[in-house]
Design a protein around this motif. Structure first.
Motif, mmCIF file in Angstrom:
data_model
loop_
_atom_site.group_PDB
_atom_site.id
_atom_site.type_symbol
_atom_site.label_atom_id
_atom_site.label_comp_id
_atom_site.label_asym_id
_atom_site.label_seq_id
_atom_site.Cartn_x
_atom_site.Cartn_y
_atom_site.Cartn_z
ATOM 1 N N ARG A 96 -31.489 -15.746 -102.868
ATOM 2 C CA ARG A 96 -31.038 -16.598 -102.139
ATOM 3 C C ARG A 96 -29.734 -16.548 -101.623
ATOM 4 N NH1 ARG A 96 -34.550 -18.583 -104.332
ATOM 5 N NH2 ARG A 96 -34.598 -19.839 -106.293
ATOM 6 N N ARG A 97 -30.015 -17.840 -100.444
ATOM 7 C CA ARG A 97 -28.358 -16.591 -99.425
ATOM 8 C C ARG A 97 -27.251 -17.299 -100.625
ATOM 9 N NH1 ARG A 97 -26.710 -15.428 -95.257
ATOM 10 N NH2 ARG A 97 -28.810 -15.262 -94.382
ATOM 11 N N LYS B 60 -34.756 -22.862 -102.813
ATOM 12 C CA LYS B 60 -36.129 -22.175 -102.448
ATOM 13 C C LYS B 60 -36.160 -24.261 -101.987
ATOM 14 C CE LYS B 60 -38.734 -20.476 -105.422
ATOM 15 N NZ LYS B 60 -40.390 -19.936 -106.244
ATOM 16 N N LYS B 61 -36.044 -25.072 -102.500
ATOM 17 C CA LYS B 61 -35.768 -26.325 -100.876
ATOM 18 C C LYS B 61 -34.500 -26.870 -100.558
ATOM 19 C CE LYS B 61 -38.576 -28.926 -104.941
ATOM 20 N NZ LYS B 61 -38.854 -29.598 -105.573
ATOM 21 N N GLY B 62 -33.489 -25.869 -100.134
ATOM 22 C CA GLY B 62 -33.123 -25.530 -99.818
ATOM 23 C C GLY B 62 -31.200 -26.577 -99.847
#
Length: 104
Positions: A80-81, A94-96
């Motif tokens: 994860r960023r 995952k979905k931004g």
């Protein structure tokens, strides 16, 4: 990185909208725990409780180029960023979408 807690948006479970609370504990040793706060605290103290072991996930964490990498003990990996914004840990799922946890 410390002890963080948060609450995700309600999701439908069995026809009811349920909020999901989460707690992350990042230890200096690189060990990580994730799960409900009460279960996590019992796991840290090595106590048996009403919470099942499956409620607490354990793994190891590292950071590379503003990306949090978690290798879970069950063999899964999470990448994860993230950023620390004042007292908030913000991660992209995952979905931004931004998932925010706050210092405990």
């Amino acid at each position: 990185m410390g002890y963080w807690y948060g609450e995700s948006i309600p999701i439908p479970i069995g026809g009811r909208m349920v909020n999901s609370r989460f707690t992350y504990l990042f230890l200096d040793s690189g060990q990580m725990y994730m799960g409900p706060e009460a279960a996590l605290e019992k796991a840290l103290e090595g106590q048996q409780g009403s919470a099942s072991d499956s409620e607490v996930r354990t793994g190891t964490w590292t950071v590379e180029d503003d990306v949090l990498l978690v290798k879970w003990d069950n063999g899964a990996n999470t990448k994860r960023r993230y950023r620390i914004n004042a007292n908030a840990l913000e991660m992209l799922n995952k979905k931004g979408k931004v998932v925010t946890a706050y210092q405990r």
